[in-house]
Design a protein around this motif. Structure first.
Motif, PDB file in Angstrom:
ATOM      1  N   HIS A   1       0.835  -1.207   0.000  1.00  0.00           N
ATOM      2  CA  HIS A   1       0.000   0.000   0.000  1.00  0.00           C
ATOM      3  C   HIS A   1       0.870   1.259   0.000  1.00  0.00           C
ATOM      4  CE1 HIS A   1      -3.148   2.777   0.864  1.00  0.00           C
ATOM      5  NE2 HIS A   1      -3.288   2.567   2.155  1.00  0.00           N
ATOM      6  N   PHE A   2       1.801   1.338   0.931  1.00  0.00           N
ATOM      7  CA  PHE A   2       2.659   2.522   1.039  1.00  0.00           C
ATOM      8  C   PHE A   2       3.535   2.681  -0.201  1.00  0.00           C
ATOM      9  CE2 PHE A   2       6.177   5.042   2.937  1.00  0.00           C
ATOM     10  CZ  PHE A   2       5.425   6.115   3.384  1.00  0.00           C
ATOM     11  N   SER A   3       4.050   1.569  -0.721  1.00  0.00           N
ATOM     12  CA  SER A   3       4.906   1.613  -1.914  1.00  0.00           C
ATOM     13  C   SER A   3       4.145   2.131  -3.127  1.00  0.00           C
ATOM     14  CB  SER A   3       5.458   0.214  -2.219  1.00  0.00           C
ATOM     15  OG  SER A   3       6.253  -0.268  -1.167  1.00  0.00           O
ATOM     16  N   LEU A   4       2.923   1.631  -3.333  1.00  0.00           N
ATOM     17  CA  LEU A   4       2.117   2.083  -4.475  1.00  0.00           C
ATOM     18  C   LEU A   4       1.784   3.571  -4.368  1.00  0.00           C
ATOM     19  CD1 LEU A   4      -0.250  -0.970  -4.886  1.00  0.00           C
ATOM     20  CD2 LEU A   4       1.316  -0.092  -6.643  1.00  0.00           C
ATOM     21  N   TRP A   5       1.417   4.029  -3.181  1.00  0.00           N
ATOM     22  CA  TRP A   5       1.115   5.454  -3.008  1.00  0.00           C
ATOM     23  C   TRP A   5       2.377   6.287  -3.251  1.00  0.00           C
ATOM     24  CZ3 TRP A   5      -3.026   2.927  -2.831  1.00  0.00           C
ATOM     25  CH2 TRP A   5      -4.265   3.474  -2.512  1.00  0.00           C
TER      26      TRP A   5
ATOM     27  N   ASN B   1       9.812   5.175   6.274  1.00  0.00           N
ATOM     28  CA  ASN B   1      10.872   4.704   5.381  1.00  0.00           C
ATOM     29  C   ASN B   1      11.313   5.867   4.485  1.00  0.00           C
ATOM     30  OD1 ASN B   1      12.334   3.643   3.158  1.00  0.00           O
ATOM     31  ND2 ASN B   1      11.459   1.621   3.529  1.00  0.00           N
ATOM     32  N   ALA B   2      12.432   6.467   4.844  1.00  0.00           N
ATOM     33  CA  ALA B   2      12.920   7.663   4.152  1.00  0.00           C
ATOM     34  C   ALA B   2      13.224   7.411   2.676  1.00  0.00           C
ATOM     35  CB  ALA B   2      14.162   8.205   4.865  1.00  0.00           C
ATOM     36  N   GLU B   3      13.672   6.211   2.331  1.00  0.00           N
ATOM     37  CA  GLU B   3      14.000   5.921   0.937  1.00  0.00           C
ATOM     38  C   GLU B   3      12.746   5.841   0.072  1.00  0.00           C
ATOM     39  OE1 GLU B   3      17.577   3.332   0.155  1.00  0.00           O
ATOM     40  OE2 GLU B   3      17.089   2.689   2.194  1.00  0.00           O
ATOM     41  N   VAL B   4      11.678   5.282   0.606  1.00  0.00           N
ATOM     42  CA  VAL B   4      10.419   5.215  -0.138  1.00  0.00           C
ATOM     43  C   VAL B   4       9.790   6.609  -0.217  1.00  0.00           C
ATOM     44  CG1 VAL B   4       8.107   4.197  -0.181  1.00  0.00           C
ATOM     45  CG2 VAL B   4      10.080   2.785   0.422  1.00  0.00           C
ATOM     46  N   ILE B   5       9.852   7.348   0.863  1.00  0.00           N
ATOM     47  CA  ILE B   5       9.335   8.721   0.870  1.00  0.00           C
ATOM     48  C   ILE B   5      10.105   9.576  -0.139  1.00  0.00           C
ATOM     49  CG2 ILE B   5       9.087  10.823   2.253  1.00  0.00           C
ATOM     50  CD1 ILE B   5       8.561   8.896   4.678  1.00  0.00           C
ATOM     51  N   ALA B   6      11.398   9.345  -0.282  1.00  0.00           N
ATOM     52  CA  ALA B   6      12.205  10.108  -1.246  1.00  0.00           C
ATOM     53  C   ALA B   6      11.718   9.884  -2.681  1.00  0.00           C
ATOM     54  CB  ALA B   6      13.677   9.742  -1.118  1.00  0.00           C
TER      55      ALA B   6
ATOM     56  N   VAL C   1      15.456   5.483 -12.105  1.00  0.00           N
ATOM     57  CA  VAL C   1      14.105   4.974 -12.346  1.00  0.00           C
ATOM     58  C   VAL C   1      13.643   4.239 -11.087  1.00  0.00           C
ATOM     59  CG1 VAL C   1      12.668   3.429 -13.747  1.00  0.00           C
ATOM     60  CG2 VAL C   1      14.535   4.706 -14.818  1.00  0.00           C
ATOM     61  N   ALA C   2      12.420   4.533 -10.646  1.00  0.00           N
ATOM     62  CA  ALA C   2      11.800   3.779  -9.555  1.00  0.00           C
ATOM     63  C   ALA C   2      11.024   2.622 -10.164  1.00  0.00           C
ATOM     64  CB  ALA C   2      10.868   4.675  -8.755  1.00  0.00           C
ATOM     65  N   VAL C   3      11.174   1.431  -9.579  1.00  0.00           N
ATOM     66  CA  VAL C   3      10.507   0.228 -10.084  1.00  0.00           C
ATOM     67  C   VAL C   3       9.846  -0.495  -8.914  1.00  0.00           C
ATOM     68  CG1 VAL C   3      10.831  -2.014 -11.202  1.00  0.00           C
ATOM     69  CG2 VAL C   3      12.149  -0.040 -11.967  1.00  0.00           C
ATOM     70  N   LEU C   4       8.618  -0.917  -9.153  1.00  0.00           N
ATOM     71  CA  LEU C   4       7.862  -1.688  -8.170  1.00  0.00           C
ATOM     72  C   LEU C   4       7.364  -2.951  -8.850  1.00  0.00           C
ATOM     73  CD1 LEU C   4       6.393  -1.356  -5.242  1.00  0.00           C
ATOM     74  CD2 LEU C   4       4.401  -0.953  -6.651  1.00  0.00           C
ATOM     75  N   LEU C   5       7.723  -4.097  -8.296  1.00  0.00           N
ATOM     76  CA  LEU C   5       7.258  -5.394  -8.803  1.00  0.00           C
ATOM     77  C   LEU C   5       6.244  -5.913  -7.794  1.00  0.00           C
ATOM     78  CD1 LEU C   5      10.855  -5.847  -9.360  1.00  0.00           C
ATOM     79  CD2 LEU C   5       9.404  -6.562 -11.233  1.00  0.00           C
ATOM     80  N   LEU C   6       5.002  -6.084  -8.233  1.00  0.00           N
ATOM     81  CA  LEU C   6       3.889  -6.389  -7.342  1.00  0.00           C
ATOM     82  C   LEU C   6       3.245  -7.722  -7.681  1.00  0.00           C
ATOM     83  CD1 LEU C   6       1.685  -5.646  -5.238  1.00  0.00           C
ATOM     84  CD2 LEU C   6       0.563  -4.317  -7.053  1.00  0.00           C
TER      85      LEU C   6
ATOM     86  N   MET D   1      10.568  -3.057  -4.204  1.00  0.00           N
ATOM     87  CA  MET D   1      10.683  -1.693  -4.718  1.00  0.00           C
ATOM     88  C   MET D   1      12.160  -1.314  -4.798  1.00  0.00           C
ATOM     89  SD  MET D   1       8.714   1.669  -3.331  1.00  0.00           S
ATOM     90  CE  MET D   1       8.723   3.196  -4.243  1.00  0.00           C
ATOM     91  N   TYR D   2      12.532  -0.802  -5.963  1.00  0.00           N
ATOM     92  CA  TYR D   2      13.942  -0.476  -6.226  1.00  0.00           C
ATOM     93  C   TYR D   2      14.055   0.903  -6.854  1.00  0.00           C
ATOM     94  CZ  TYR D   2      14.435  -5.538  -5.879  1.00  0.00           C
ATOM     95  OH  TYR D   2      14.394  -6.842  -5.449  1.00  0.00           O
TER      96      TYR D   2
END
Length: 174
Positions: free
Chosen positions: A41-45, A71-76, A107-112, A167-168
């Motif tokens: 949820h947090f990663s997608l937002w 999570n500062a890295e995800v917030i960034a 590039v931000a990448v999310l594998l879900l 998430m990368y």
């Protein structure tokens, strides 16, 4: 949560600094999901540049909730100055790949793995995420807080748990 982000994805091209799409308040910590689902949820937002409005009772927040929401890295990724909302770039049944450009050619990448009840091998292909296929990248795992030792060219394949994500941030290297 997934249906809201699916609707949000339709309007990705309209999002920009000063006008963000808002799929609704975060439900992280409200007790209706497991920790790994709250991470999704947090990663997608975050990758969608949605406003990160905390929707749980701060006085009852547990350690897992605090860890996720801070999570500062995800917030960034959410706050990246380039200000481009990520999009779903590939969907194969229960498996989604989301990607979006960040500043400094990253590039931000999310594998879900959203619906499957089994471990799934997932691949982010460079041509799907906006990188030249010959680009060599370094991958930073935003939830493990580590840079992977291996470098990737053309694609990145990882295993994702059921109802979970990876998430990368991918950074081209010379």
């Amino acid at each position: 949560m997934v249906s809201r982000i699916d609707r949000n994805d339709v309007y990705a091209d309209f999002a920009k600094p000063g006008g963000w799409n808002d799929p609704d308040m975060l439900e992280v910590g409200n007790g209706k999901m497991k920790k790994h689902e709250y991470v999704v949820h947090f990663s997608l937002w975050a990758i969608s540049k949605a406003p990160l409005l905390i929707g749980c009772d701060l006085g009852k927040m547990d350690d897992d909730t605090l860890e996720i929401l801070s999570n500062a890295e995800v917030i960034a990724v959410n706050q990246d100055p380039l200000g481009v909302q990520a999009k779903r770039v590939r969907m194969e049944g229960a498996l989604d790949v989301w990607a979006g450009p960040l500043s400094e050619y990253r590039v931000a990448v999310l594998l879900l793995n959203k619906w499957s009840d089994r471990l799934s091998e997932m691949t982010a292909e460079w041509e799907d995420i906006g990188l030249d296929p010959s680009t060599v990248v370094q991958a930073r795992d935003l939830w493990e807080h580590e840079t992977l030792e291996r470098q990737f060219v053309g694609k990145m394949t990882v295993t994702v748990e059921p109802h979970s994500c990876k998430m990368y941030v991918l950074k081209p290297i010379a």
